[in-house]
Design a protein around this motif. Structure first.
Motif, short mmCIF file in Angstrom:
data_model
loop_
_atom_site.label_atom_id
_atom_site.label_comp_id
_atom_site.label_asym_id
_atom_site.label_seq_id
_atom_site.Cartn_x
_atom_site.Cartn_y
_atom_site.Cartn_z
N ARG A 1 0.83 -1.21 0.00
CA ARG A 1 0.00 0.00 0.00
C ARG A 1 0.87 1.26 0.00
O ARG A 1 0.54 2.26 -0.66
CB ARG A 1 -0.93 -0.02 1.22
N SER A 2 1.98 1.21 0.72
CA SER A 2 2.86 2.39 0.78
C SER A 2 3.48 2.67 -0.59
O SER A 2 3.66 3.84 -0.96
CB SER A 2 3.95 2.19 1.82
N ILE A 3 3.79 1.63 -1.35
CA ILE A 3 4.32 1.83 -2.71
C ILE A 3 3.22 2.39 -3.61
O ILE A 3 3.43 3.34 -4.38
CB ILE A 3 4.86 0.50 -3.29
N PHE A 4 2.03 1.79 -3.50
CA PHE A 4 0.90 2.20 -4.34
C PHE A 4 0.54 3.67 -4.12
O PHE A 4 0.25 4.40 -5.09
CB PHE A 4 -0.31 1.31 -4.03
N ASP A 5 0.56 4.11 -2.86
CA ASP A 5 0.14 5.48 -2.54
C ASP A 5 1.08 6.54 -3.13
O ASP A 5 0.70 7.72 -3.21
CB ASP A 5 0.06 5.66 -1.02
N ARG A 6 2.26 6.13 -3.54
CA ARG A 6 3.21 7.08 -4.12
C ARG A 6 3.19 7.08 -5.65
O ARG A 6 3.99 7.78 -6.28
CB ARG A 6 4.62 6.76 -3.62
N VAL A 7 2.27 6.29 -6.21
CA VAL A 7 2.14 6.28 -7.67
C VAL A 7 1.21 7.42 -8.07
O VAL A 7 0.05 7.46 -7.64
CB VAL A 7 1.57 4.93 -8.17
N PRO A 8 1.66 8.36 -8.88
CA PRO A 8 0.82 9.52 -9.22
C PRO A 8 -0.43 9.17 -10.01
O PRO A 8 -1.49 9.75 -9.78
CB PRO A 8 1.76 10.42 -10.03
N ALA A 9 -0.33 8.22 -10.93
CA ALA A 9 -1.48 7.84 -11.77
C ALA A 9 -1.51 6.32 -11.90
O ALA A 9 -1.01 5.76 -12.89
CB ALA A 9 -1.39 8.50 -13.14
N PRO A 10 -2.09 5.62 -10.92
CA PRO A 10 -2.08 4.15 -10.95
C PRO A 10 -2.83 3.62 -12.17
O PRO A 10 -3.87 4.15 -12.57
CB PRO A 10 -2.79 3.76 -9.65
N CYS A 11 -2.30 2.54 -12.72
CA CYS A 11 -2.97 1.85 -13.83
C CYS A 11 -3.64 0.59 -13.29
O CYS A 11 -3.56 0.28 -12.09
CB CYS A 11 -1.98 1.51 -14.93
N LEU A 12 -4.30 -0.16 -14.16
CA LEU A 12 -5.03 -1.36 -13.75
C LEU A 12 -4.09 -2.37 -13.09
O LEU A 12 -4.44 -3.02 -12.10
CB LEU A 12 -5.72 -1.99 -14.96
N PHE A 13 -2.88 -2.53 -13.63
CA PHE A 13 -1.91 -3.47 -13.06
C PHE A 13 -1.57 -3.12 -11.62
O PHE A 13 -1.45 -3.99 -10.75
CB PHE A 13 -0.66 -3.49 -13.94
N HIS A 14 -1.42 -1.82 -11.32
CA HIS A 14 -1.13 -1.39 -9.95
C HIS A 14 -2.28 -1.74 -9.01
O HIS A 14 -2.08 -2.23 -7.89
CB HIS A 14 -0.86 0.11 -9.91
N TYR A 15 -3.50 -1.48 -9.46
CA TYR A 15 -4.68 -1.76 -8.62
C TYR A 15 -4.81 -3.26 -8.35
O TYR A 15 -5.05 -3.67 -7.20
CB TYR A 15 -5.95 -1.25 -9.31
N THR A 16 -4.68 -4.07 -9.38
CA THR A 16 -4.86 -5.52 -9.19
C THR A 16 -3.74 -6.10 -8.33
O THR A 16 -3.98 -7.02 -7.54
CB THR A 16 -4.91 -6.24 -10.55
N ALA A 17 -2.52 -5.56 -8.48
CA ALA A 17 -1.42 -6.04 -7.63
C ALA A 17 -1.69 -5.70 -6.16
O ALA A 17 -1.44 -6.52 -5.26
CB ALA A 17 -0.11 -5.41 -8.08
N LEU A 18 -2.22 -4.51 -5.90
CA LEU A 18 -2.54 -4.12 -4.52
C LEU A 18 -3.67 -4.98 -3.97
O LEU A 18 -3.63 -5.42 -2.81
CB LEU A 18 -2.90 -2.65 -4.46
N LEU A 19 -4.70 -5.22 -4.78
CA LEU A 19 -5.81 -6.07 -4.34
C LEU A 19 -5.32 -7.48 -4.03
O LEU A 19 -5.78 -8.12 -3.07
CB LEU A 19 -6.90 -6.10 -5.41
N ARG A 20 -4.39 -7.97 -4.84
CA ARG A 20 -3.85 -9.30 -4.58
C ARG A 20 -3.08 -9.32 -3.26
O ARG A 20 -3.16 -10.30 -2.50
CB ARG A 20 -2.92 -9.73 -5.72
N SER A 21 -2.34 -8.26 -2.95
CA SER A 21 -1.62 -8.21 -1.68
C SER A 21 -2.59 -8.23 -0.50
O SER A 21 -2.33 -8.86 0.53
CB SER A 21 -0.73 -6.96 -1.62
N LEU A 22 -3.73 -7.56 -0.65
CA LEU A 22 -4.75 -7.57 0.42
C LEU A 22 -5.38 -8.94 0.56
O LEU A 22 -5.74 -9.36 1.66
CB LEU A 22 -5.82 -6.52 0.12
N SER A 23 -5.52 -9.66 -0.55
CA SER A 23 -6.11 -11.00 -0.48
C SER A 23 -5.17 -12.00 0.18
O SER A 23 -5.62 -13.05 0.67
CB SER A 23 -6.46 -11.49 -1.89
N LEU A 24 -3.87 -11.71 0.22
CA LEU A 24 -2.88 -12.61 0.83
C LEU A 24 -2.46 -12.16 2.22
O LEU A 24 -1.66 -12.84 2.86
CB LEU A 24 -1.64 -12.69 -0.06
N ALA A 25 -2.98 -11.03 2.68
CA ALA A 25 -2.58 -10.50 4.00
C ALA A 25 -2.98 -11.47 5.10
O ALA A 25 -3.94 -12.25 4.97
CB ALA A 25 -3.21 -9.14 4.23
#
Length: 586
Positions: A75-99
């Motif tokens: 999440r900390s990496i994602f929050d520093r992305v100025p314009a997230p793309c679909l790949f960024h969103y799905t990667a973050l969602l996957r990290s939440l699914s594995l938490a």
């Protein structure tokens, strides 16, 4: 570059063109040996050389954080992305699914942000991890909302989305309705994952016959069945009355699944659960590449079959073969020591735990606390409890139970309040332990306050055991009318145990009228016992009502004396000849 280290990545970058740097970073992040420290080093190097400004490397960093189950870092990496793309969103969602802890609200927040992002379209890879978070968190309503969106946008055509929906409903205990309905909507499109998800759901709701029926149906439709389906079917066969274990074992050998370690472990567990330890040992000895799960399965099987010596011998074999045990290895052994009062053996197990360098986690600590408490060594139980690095509700409950059983009711109450202060939510068993402690200590007011707190503060519904404890407390204190009123107000049908407890209290306090009411109620419930006559006779005797005793007659008392079993006790004289010298040491 074969080693997962930032140093190797830095050296590789020096000898390659800048165009190859993203690929080199990606190779490092895909390493099976990647750990959180290496991930942070790679991230720091990516920032140093400017790769954090490119969408693809940043997406790989988020995906790597997901792979090592570090959702906050992702999440900390994602929050520093100025314009997230679909790949960024799905990667973050996957990290939440594995938490480690499913964060349904966080996943929905990210999913909603994705939906509202301009220029970013949803795909099936956004739905799958979000549904998995709902499944892990048992968030049925949230999952149903996502299901509606899936139908609205047409993503039900994707088999991975349908499979995740089946998994969601099965995890929430709805395999027989919503899960089955999802499975039957497009039967020709179901794959092996669809079948195993539904079978696992039926196994979860204790429908082993339906698991086996699905297995037979799957065999008729598919030429190949995967190992996951075999493991589920073997687990279900244990609960069935017919003898199909050997047939499934033969099928595994004939079909070549026996070489799969998970299947071999499931076969051994199947025999162990039915106490066929000779067959389980044959499977164990024939399995190559034995892992800790298989060893734990056998140790647990020997313990539950009463073969404690064999369990310790297997523990020694683990040590000889370099297989490091974990907390699950010792829990069954400690449980056996607690049941038999073998505290000396339990102490040797604790010493072995220390030798292995295992942390005193919630599972292992609770087992030790329970063993020492049941063996009469309360001070040692307290010492173990205080030394635990992590305490869950089971650990707190075990310690409260130990204090209550040993007559330290006020200490049990203080520990209960400390548990609340430290943020652990008590469950029904915790409240039962507190009420039992109050019963032993005669703490009537504290028991009433605890009973009320259970309902008003925590929203828990008292069961018959909770009412029984409170009735026993009122009876011991002589508050018989209040006990009687509590029995009449219970949201259950008449319970013989509660009425018999009231009858016993009437004998102690000489309340003849209420004792007669309790005895008549027991007769009307059809739950007569010879001891009821003895209790009422004693009540009459205390009130000098000898004529009533003659009217009752002595038949019931005679029968009661014939049925009463002799008491027995067990003490441990010395260390039994159970422990191999490699376990006992000097």
């Amino acid at each position: 570059m074969t080693s997962a280290s930032a140093t190797d990545l830095s050296l590789a970058m020096q000898t390659n063109s800048t165009r190859r740097w993203p690929a080199l970073l990606s190779r490092l992040l895909r390493s099976s040996r990647l750990q959180p420290p290496q991930l942070r080093q790679a991230h720091a190097l990516a920032i140093k050389v400017g790769l954090d400004l490119l969408p693809f490397p940043v997406g790989k960093l988020i995906a790597a954080a997901a792979a090592v189950a570090d959702a906050p870092y992702a999440r900390s990496i994602f929050d520093r992305v100025p314009a997230p793309c679909l790949f960024h969103y799905t990667a973050l969602l996957r990290s939440l699914s594995l938490a480690r802890t499913p964060a349904v609200a966080d996943a929905f927040s990210v999913f909603s942000s994705l939906r509202s992002s301009s220029g970013v379209a949803l795909d099936q890879f956004a739905f799958v991890p979000t549904l998995k978070v709902c499944a892990r968190g048992l968030a049925l309503r949230a999952g149903q909302q996502l299901h509606c969106l899936v139908l609205k946008l047409g993503f039900q055509l994707y088999v991975n989305v349908r499979n995740t929906l089946i998994h969601l409903y099965c995890r929430c205990g709805r395999a027989d309705d919503d899960g089955r309905r999802m499975f039957d909507e497009m039967p020709q499109e179901n794959d092996a994952v669809s079948w195993s998800a539904l079978m696992s759901g039926y196994l979860q709701i204790s429908e082993p016959q339906k698991v086996v029926e699905l297995f037979c149906e799957m065999r008729a439709r598919f030429s190949q069945i995967n190992a996951a389906v075999m493991v589920i079917t073997l687990s279900a066969s244990v609960d069935l009355s017919h003898h199909g274990s050997e047939a499934l074992h033969c099928y595994c050998i004939k079909s070549g699944y026996y070489s799969d370690l998970n299947v071999a472990t499931a076969v051994a567990a199947m025999y162990a659960k039915t106490k066929c330890m000779d067959s389980a040992a044959m499977v164990f000895d024939a399995t190559k590449g034995k892992d800790l799960v298989l060893y734990n399965c056998m140790v647990d099987g020997y313990v539950k079959s009463g073969a404690i010596k064999e369990a310790f011998a297997l523990l020694a074999r683990m040590k000889d073969e370099g297989v490091k045990p974990n907390s699950a290895t010792f829990v069954g052994l400690l449980s056996a020591c607690a049941s038999s009062g073998a505290v000396v053996v339990g102490r040797h197990i604790q010493e072995h735990i220390k030798e292995e360098g295992l942390e005193l986690d919630a599972v292992l600590g609770t087992a030790l606390v329970d063993m020492y408490s049941k063996s009469g060594c309360l001070d040692e139980a307290i010492k173990v409890f205080d030394g635990m690095i992590d305490r869950d509700v089971q650990a707190w409950t075990a310690m409260i139970t130990g204090l209550g059983v040993h007559g330290r009711a006020e200490a049990a109450l203080r520990l209960f309040h400390r548990m609340e202060d430290e943020g652990t939510r008590p469950n029904e068993v915790t409240f039962l332990s507190v009420l039992s402690a109050c019963s032993h200590g005669g703490l009537v007011a504290a028991a009433k306050e605890c009973f009320e707190r259970m309902v008003s503060r925590y929203g828990l519904s008292p069961k018959m055991e909770h009412y029984g404890c409170l009735i026993d407390i009122f009876g011991r204190a002589g508050i018989l009318e209040e006990a009687h009123e509590l029995i009449r107000s219970m949201p259950f049908e008449g319970d013989a145990v509660a009425w018999r407890a009231l009858l016993a209290a009437c004998r102690v306090h000489g309340n003849v009228e209420l004792g007669e009411v309790a005895q008549r109620t027991l007769v009307s419930l059809g739950d007569e016992h010879p001891s009821d006559v003895i209790l009422l006779s004693s009540t009459y005797a205390a009130a000098d009502r000898w004529a009533d005793i003659e009217q009752l007659g002595s038949v019931g008392a005679d029968n009661a004396m014939e049925k009463k079993e002799a008491g027995r006790s067990l003490i441990e004289m010395d260390v039994p000849d159970l422990l191999p010298t490699t376990i006992m040491g000097d």
